[in-house]
Scaffold this active site. Structure first.
Site, PDB file in Angstrom:
ATOM      1  N   GLU A   1     -11.396   3.287   5.779  1.00 19.77           N
ATOM      2  CA  GLU A   1     -10.386   4.213   6.324  1.00 19.77           C
ATOM      3  C   GLU A   1     -11.170   5.282   7.091  1.00 19.77           C
ATOM      4  OE1 GLU A   1      -8.229   6.472   3.350  1.00 19.77           O
ATOM      5  OE2 GLU A   1      -6.603   6.982   4.736  1.00 19.77           O
TER       6      GLU A   1
ATOM      7  N   HIS B   1       0.856  -1.188   0.000  1.00 14.90           N
ATOM      8  CA  HIS B   1       0.000   0.000   0.000  1.00 14.90           C
ATOM      9  C   HIS B   1       0.888   1.232   0.000  1.00 14.90           C
ATOM     10  CE1 HIS B   1      -3.895   2.016   1.745  1.00 14.90           C
ATOM     11  NE2 HIS B   1      -3.195   2.875   1.003  1.00 14.90           N
TER      12      HIS B   1
ATOM     13  N   HIS C   1       1.227   4.814  -2.482  1.00 13.14           N
ATOM     14  CA  HIS C   1       0.847   5.633  -3.643  1.00 13.14           C
ATOM     15  C   HIS C   1       2.132   6.305  -4.124  1.00 13.14           C
ATOM     16  CE1 HIS C   1      -3.493   5.389  -2.563  1.00 13.14           C
ATOM     17  NE2 HIS C   1      -2.978   5.229  -1.353  1.00 13.14           N
TER      18      HIS C   1
ATOM     19  N   HIS D   1      -9.579   0.945  -1.384  1.00  6.41           N
ATOM     20  CA  HIS D   1      -9.556   1.577  -0.069  1.00  6.41           C
ATOM     21  C   HIS D   1     -10.967   1.477   0.494  1.00  6.41           C
ATOM     22  CE1 HIS D   1      -5.770   3.177  -1.426  1.00  6.41           C
ATOM     23  NE2 HIS D   1      -5.619   3.996  -0.412  1.00  6.41           N
TER      24      HIS D   1
ATOM     25  N   ASP E   1       1.654   3.990   2.775  1.00 12.03           N
ATOM     26  CA  ASP E   1       0.599   4.817   2.170  1.00 12.03           C
ATOM     27  C   ASP E   1       1.183   5.983   1.365  1.00 12.03           C
ATOM     28  OD1 ASP E   1      -2.017   5.361   1.515  1.00 12.03           O
ATOM     29  OD2 ASP E   1      -2.648   5.970   3.521  1.00 12.03           O
ATOM     30  N   ASP E   2       1.481   7.101   2.022  1.00 10.84           N
ATOM     31  CA  ASP E   2       2.033   8.286   1.350  1.00 10.84           C
ATOM     32  C   ASP E   2       3.214   8.784   2.192  1.00 10.84           C
ATOM     33  OD1 ASP E   2      -0.189   8.901  -0.760  1.00 10.84           O
ATOM     34  OD2 ASP E   2      -1.241   8.487   1.102  1.00 10.84           O
TER      35      ASP E   2
HETATM   36  N1  HPA Z   1      -6.528   7.445   1.122  1.00 10.60           N
HETATM   37  C1  HPA Z   1      -7.301   7.653   0.067  1.00 10.60           C
HETATM   38  N2  HPA Z   1      -6.827   8.076  -1.089  1.00 10.60           N
HETATM   39  C2  HPA Z   1      -5.525   8.299  -1.208  1.00 10.60           C
HETATM   40  C3  HPA Z   1      -4.678   8.111  -0.152  1.00 10.60           C
HETATM   41  C4  HPA Z   1      -5.199   7.659   1.073  1.00 10.60           C
HETATM   42  O1  HPA Z   1      -4.489   7.472   2.087  1.00 10.60           O
HETATM   43  N3  HPA Z   1      -3.434   8.424  -0.601  1.00 10.60           N
HETATM   44  C5  HPA Z   1      -3.540   8.779  -1.885  1.00 10.60           C
HETATM   45  N4  HPA Z   1      -4.819   8.713  -2.269  1.00 10.60           N
HETATM   46 ZN    ZN Z   2      -3.813   4.731   0.435  1.00  6.40          ZN
END
Ligand code: HPA
Ligand code: ZN
Length: 332
Positions: free
Chosen positions: A199, A17, A19, A196, A277-278
Site C-alpha cells: 500500500e 477488504h 475493516h 496488507h 477498506d474504511d
Molecule cells: N491500511 C492499513 N491499516 C489499516 C487500514 C488501511 O487502509 N485500515 C485500517 N487499518
Molecule cells: Zn485495509
C-alpha cells in the site's frame, strides 16, 4: 441513480477488504459516545467529517484509533457490524470477509470476547437474510510479535468462527517478516493468511508476505506493479489483490483517480478486486468504489472484478460457482 450506478448496485459481489472499525460513521460514533458517556473531541458530525483529510496512511490511522475508542461494549460492536452489513447489502454485497482489529480494543481494556461476541451476533443475524461471511482477525503491525501472539492465544476458543488472520496498521518500517512466527502458528492452526502489503510499503514487503508469511491473498498490493518479476509471480499463482480505490485516493497512494492502476492490473492478468477498506473515512462503500473506477474500466471489466471477488474469497467451490453463475446471468 445513473445507469452505471444501477448496474454496479445490481452486480452480485463479495467484499474482501473492509475493516469493521473503519465503517464507524460519525453519526453512530456520536450515538455510542453519548450512551457510553465518552467525550469526543468534535462538536458535530460535520466537524468529524471535516477532520478526515489525510496525506498518508498514518494520518488516517491516528484518527481511526481515536474513533474506535468509543467502542466499549458488546452492543457497540454489534451495532457497528449491523450497520456495515445493512449498507453493504444495499450495495449488492452478498458475501463479506471482514477484518477486525482486536488489539485496538484489548489495549484499552475491552476484553477480546466483548469485541468478537458483538461482531459474531451481527454476522449471524445477517446470515438469516442471506449474507454469508467470514471473519479475519488482524494483527497491528506497529506492535510487536509477542503482542500478536497474546491476541492469537486469546482468540483460540474462537478459531471455529475465525477464517483467517491478517496484518494491518502502519506499513512503513514494519515488514511482514516481523510476524513470521505468529503467521506460521496461524497456518498450523488451519487459518487462512492475508496481509496488507504494497500500500505504502515497497515491493519487497509483498515478496515477504508471500514467501515468509505464506499469505493466501494480498491486501492492496499496488506497489507490486513496480516489480515485473513480482507481477509475474502474482499472476502465475492467481493471487488475489484486494484493491481499494477510494482509500488509495484519500491516502494519496494515487494522486488522481484517473491514474489508478486497476485497469493496468486487469490488463496484466492479475486477479484484482474492488473493496471499500474504511468506508466511513474514505467517502464511500463498495458501490462508490466501483463507481470511482467506472471511467477507467468497462461494464465487462466490472463484472470480471466482481467474479474475482468470489474467486478470491474463502468460499468453497460450490458456493463460488453459484455466485459466478449469478454474475454471468446478470451481465449477459
Ligand atoms: N491500511 C492499513 N491499516 C489499516 C487500514 C488501511 O487502509 N485500515 C485500517 N487499518
Ligand atoms: Zn485495509
Amino acid at each position: 441513480m445513473s445507469a452505471a450506478g444501477a448496474f454496479i448496485t445490481g452486480l452480485p459481489k463479495a467484499e474482501l477488504h473492509i475493516h469493521l472499525e473503519g465503517s464507524l460513521e460519525p453519526e453512530l460514533m456520536f450515538e455510542i459516545a453519548r450512551r457510553n458517556k465518552i467525550a469526543i473531541p468534535f462538536k458535530s458530525v460535520n466537524e468529524v467529517r471535516a477532520a478526515y483529510r489525510f496525506s498518508r496512511l498514518q494520518d488516517f490511522l491516528d484518527i481511526y484509533y481515536r474513533g474506535a475508542d468509543v467502542l466499549r461494549h458488546e452492543q457497540d460492536f454489534y451495532d457497528l457490524t449491523r450497520a456495515y452489513l445493512a449498507r453493504a447489502a444495499a450495495d449488492g454485497v452478498c458475501h463479506v470477509e471482514a477484518f477486525f482489529d482486536p488489539q485496538a480494543h484489548t489495549a484499552r481494556g475491552v476484553p477480546f470476547a466483548v469485541v468478537i461476541d458483538g461482531i459474531l451476533a451481527a454476522l449471524k443475524e445477517a446470515a438469516s437474510d442471506g449474507m454469508t461471511s467470514r471473519l479475519i482477525m488482524c494483527f497491528l503491525r506497529h506492535l510487536d510479535e509477542d503482542d500478536a501472539f497474546a491476541t492469537f492465544k486469546a482468540a483460540e476458543p474462537y478459531f471455529g468462527c475465525i477464517a483467517g488472520v491478517g496484518l494491518d496498521s502502519s506499513e512503513r518500517g514494519h515488514p511482514p517478516s516481523k510476524f513470521r512466527r505468529v503467521f506460521a502458528a496461524a497456518g498450523a492452526a488451519g487459518l487462512k493468511r492475508v496481509a496488507h502489503a504494497g500500500e505504502e510499503g515497497p515491493p519487497e514487503y509483498v515478496w515477504e508476505a508471500l514467501d515468509v508469511l505464506k499469505i493466501d491473498r494480498i491486501d492492496h498490493g499496488n506497489r507490486a506493479l513496480e516489480d515485473p518479476k513480482l507481477v509475474a509471480r502474482i499472476k502465475a499463482e492467481e493471487i488475489t489483490l484486494t484493491v481499494c480505490p477510494l482509500s488509495n485516493l484519500k491516502l494519496c497512494v494515487v494522486g488522481d483517480m484517473a491514474d489508478h492502476p486497476i485497469k493496468n492490473m486487469l490488463n496484466q492478468g492479475l486477479r484484482a478486486t474492488v473493496n471499500s477498506d474504511d468506508p466511513a473515512y474514505f467517502g464511500g462503500y463498495i458501490a462508490d468504489n466501483y463507481a470511482a473506477v467506472a471511467g477507467l474500466v468497462t461494464e465487462a471489466d466490472m463484472a470480471e472484478l466482481a467474479r474475482n471477488s468470489f474467486r478470491g474469497s474463502f468460499l468453497d467451490a460450490a458456493a463460488t460457482a453459484k455466485h459466478l453463475a449469478a454474475i454471468d446471468s446478470y451481465s449477459a
